[in-house]
Design a protein around this motif. Structure first.
Motif, PDB file in Angstrom:
ATOM      1  N   ASP A   4       0.823  -1.232   0.000  1.00 33.21           N
ATOM      2  CA  ASP A   4       0.000   0.000   0.000  1.00 33.21           C
ATOM      3  C   ASP A   4       0.847   1.267   0.000  1.00 33.21           C
ATOM      4  N   ILE A  44      -2.441   3.295   3.363  1.00 28.31           N
ATOM      5  CA  ILE A  44      -3.859   3.664   3.512  1.00 28.31           C
ATOM      6  C   ILE A  44      -4.771   2.447   3.724  1.00 28.31           C
ATOM      7  N   TYR A  88       9.057  -1.669  10.566  1.00 29.23           N
ATOM      8  CA  TYR A  88       8.079  -1.286   9.536  1.00 29.23           C
ATOM      9  C   TYR A  88       8.562  -0.027   8.794  1.00 29.23           C
ATOM     10  N   GLY A 112       1.107  -6.325   9.061  1.00 29.14           N
ATOM     11  CA  GLY A 112       2.507  -5.886   8.996  1.00 29.14           C
ATOM     12  C   GLY A 112       3.531  -6.973   9.270  1.00 29.14           C
TER      13      GLY A 112
HETATM   14  C1  GLA Z   1       0.115  -2.421   8.486  1.00 27.18           C
HETATM   15  C2  GLA Z   1      -0.116  -1.038   7.914  1.00 27.18           C
HETATM   16  C3  GLA Z   1      -0.711  -1.105   6.517  1.00 27.18           C
HETATM   17  C4  GLA Z   1       0.061  -2.061   5.625  1.00 27.18           C
HETATM   18  C5  GLA Z   1       0.299  -3.394   6.325  1.00 27.18           C
HETATM   19  C6  GLA Z   1       1.194  -4.291   5.538  1.00 27.18           C
HETATM   20  O1  GLA Z   1      -1.109  -3.034   8.728  1.00 27.18           O
HETATM   21  O2  GLA Z   1      -0.956  -0.298   8.743  1.00 27.18           O
HETATM   22  O3  GLA Z   1      -0.763   0.190   5.961  1.00 27.18           O
HETATM   23  O4  GLA Z   1       1.258  -1.485   5.190  1.00 27.18           O
HETATM   24  O5  GLA Z   1       0.881  -3.217   7.599  1.00 27.18           O
HETATM   25  O6  GLA Z   1       0.588  -4.646   4.355  1.00 27.18           O
END
Ligand code: GLA
Length: 475
Positions: free
Chosen positions: A126, A259, A310, A425
């Protein structure tokens, strides 16, 4: 619990007993000194003391939460050490929440809720302007809200038994790694977008497990945003709300998320998965085939320390774009790089950056194929794509962990499974599994047993339908 509560209760009871004896002038217990009826007098004194303690004790939990020293680290707010989730086994629903609000604040609230999510495929794409396939799930953050006469936002969390407040006129406090950062971050982001907010009391109850990769943070942001704009009377399109909530998390909380989570929490549809283009924010609804359940297996490994990693992955993707741009000047994000182009310029990238880029580029291609496979009911292809996705997250993006890999391996070999992979994540949290309805009971039994044998951990397994996005709960 405030220690004054039990002490107060004890004194109140003793006071009532003593005063009753005194009043009845029970000769056995009655004592008189200097003409004073000691029992009645002391009974009343103890009763008074007890009641004061009870009142003070119960008021304490509604006072402002003291700020812990402001943390400058760009990490997600800490989790509650005493609770594995916002409300494991939670049963508080709209009617209970309304009742609790009434006793707490003395007014009748409106109620809003926003769901958590799973992502079927398209992980860490994303924030690279790519594609994702999430679905909202039937676990929610609930918010009861009513206006106040002043300009304060006073928020009480039922899960943390804490209250926090800000004054909208004074401006935002610094985020300090606390659950309330999500709430105040959204308020700040709404005000920055020109929304006139009014003072309000809020009561929050969450069912989405924290740190499990099911997006409890997006759910609290969205529920809160919807409640605040609902109260202020200014309408807001769900996509705009999603953008504001994401901004709150990026700019206030300090997690550079994409997002996806906020979007699906706002725009999810019952029975459907969203095929979302994170650049244009165009999406189409892909129905889940009948007879298939979304089964969520929680490894119970929390991804608490994941936010640094992350943000680091995100930086590595940006570095990839920067290093590729001399040869591929049209590339704005990894979304614009094809697998063939990445192969061609692989030697221009350090190995770890190449691996991160390879995950994103191949994952985007997988999401497009997966949506097409689901639309034509081709579940075996979908299963293969989920398997490849997990492998890529494990080997190239390196955001899996032993427990997630174990859980996927165990689930994938069960009968009636049409795909299994980590969701969210990573670094812990849950796997998402597509399972034939008839096979679900055996699946649950076998997976929890084998996972416990392999890791010693008792997992939680939930079954959910794809749910509707955030809404006001009808009276
Ligand atoms: C977390 C973030 C998302 C996305 C996921 C991985 O949930 O909040 O925006 O990046 O990790 O796909």
């Amino acid at each position: 619990m405030d220690v004054r509560l039990p002490i107060g209760a004890l004194f109140t009871i003793l006071g009532v007993v003593l005063a009753s004896f005194g009043a009845a002038r029970n000769e056995a217990l009655y004592a008189q000194s200097l003409g004073i009826n000691i029992n009645l007098e002391w009974g009343l004194v103890m009763l008074g003391f007890g009641l004061v303690m009870v009142v003070l004790g119960s008021r304490r939990s509604f006072q402002k939460v003291e700020s812990s020293p402001a943390s400058k680290s760009h990490s997600k707010p800490r989790q509650n050490e005493n609770s594995s989730s916002y409300g494991a086994g939670a049963t508080v629903k709209a009617a209970d929440l309304r009742e609790l609000f009434l006793t707490t604040y003395g007014t009748t609230p409106r109620i809003y809720r926003a769901p958590g999510r799973v992502n079927l495929i398209g992980e860490h794409t994303d924030y690279n302007d790519g594609f994702v396939m999430p679905a909202a799930i039937e676990l929610y953050v609930w918010i009861a809200i009513a206006p106040r006469q002043d300009s304060k936002l006073c928020v009480h969390s039922l899960n943390f038994s804490e209250t926090a407040e800000i004054d909208l006129h004074v401006g935002p406090p610094s985020p300090h790694g606390h659950w309330s950062d999500y709430v105040f971050g959204v308020a700040v982001a709404l005000v920055r977008r020109g929304h006139q907010l009014r003072g309000a009391n809020l009561l929050v109850h969450g069912e989405v497990p924290i740190g499990a990769g099911l997006s409890s943070s997006a759910a609290i942001e969205v529920a809160c945003g919807l409640a605040l704009v609902g109260l202020s009377g200014s309408p807001l399109h769900p996509v705009e709300l999603a953008k504001i909530c994401r901004r709150a998390e990026n700019e206030y909380v300090g997690a550079r998320v994409g997002i996806m989570d906020q979007f699906v929490s706002c725009c999810g549809r019952a029975g459907d998965v969203l095929m979302l283009d994170c650049r244009s924010l165009d999406y189409r609804l892909v129905p889940l085939p009948p007879g298939i359940e979304l089964v969520i297996c929680n490894t119970m490994v929390k991804h608490e320390h994941a936010s640094g990693e992350y943000n680091r992955r995100r930086e590595q993707c940006e570095e990839g774009v920067r290093l590729l741009s001399p040869w591929l000047p049209h590339v704005r994000a990894l979304r614009d790089v094809t697998p063939a182009e990445l192969d061609q310029y692989s030697t221009r990238l350090p190995h770890d950056i190449f691996q991160r880029c390879r995950h994103v580029v191949t994952e985007n291609a997988r999401v497009i194929s997966a949506a097409a496979a689901l639309e034509r009911g081709d579940l075996p292809t979908f299963r293969d794509l989920m398997r490849e996705s997990h492998r890529s997250l494990q080997m190239d993006y390196q955001v899996s962990c032993e427990e997630l890999d174990q859980m996927v391996e165990i689930a994938a070999k069960q009968p009636g499974v049409f795909g299994s992979r980590m969701t969210g994540g990573g670094f812990g949290g849950c796997t998402i599994n597509l399972v034939d309805t008839a096979a679900v009971p055996k699946f649950r039994e076998a997976v929890s047993l084998e996972y416990q044998q392999a890791t010693g951990i008792v997992s939680e397994i939930l079954v959910s339908h794809a749910a509707e996005g955030a809404s006001k709960v009808q009276e």
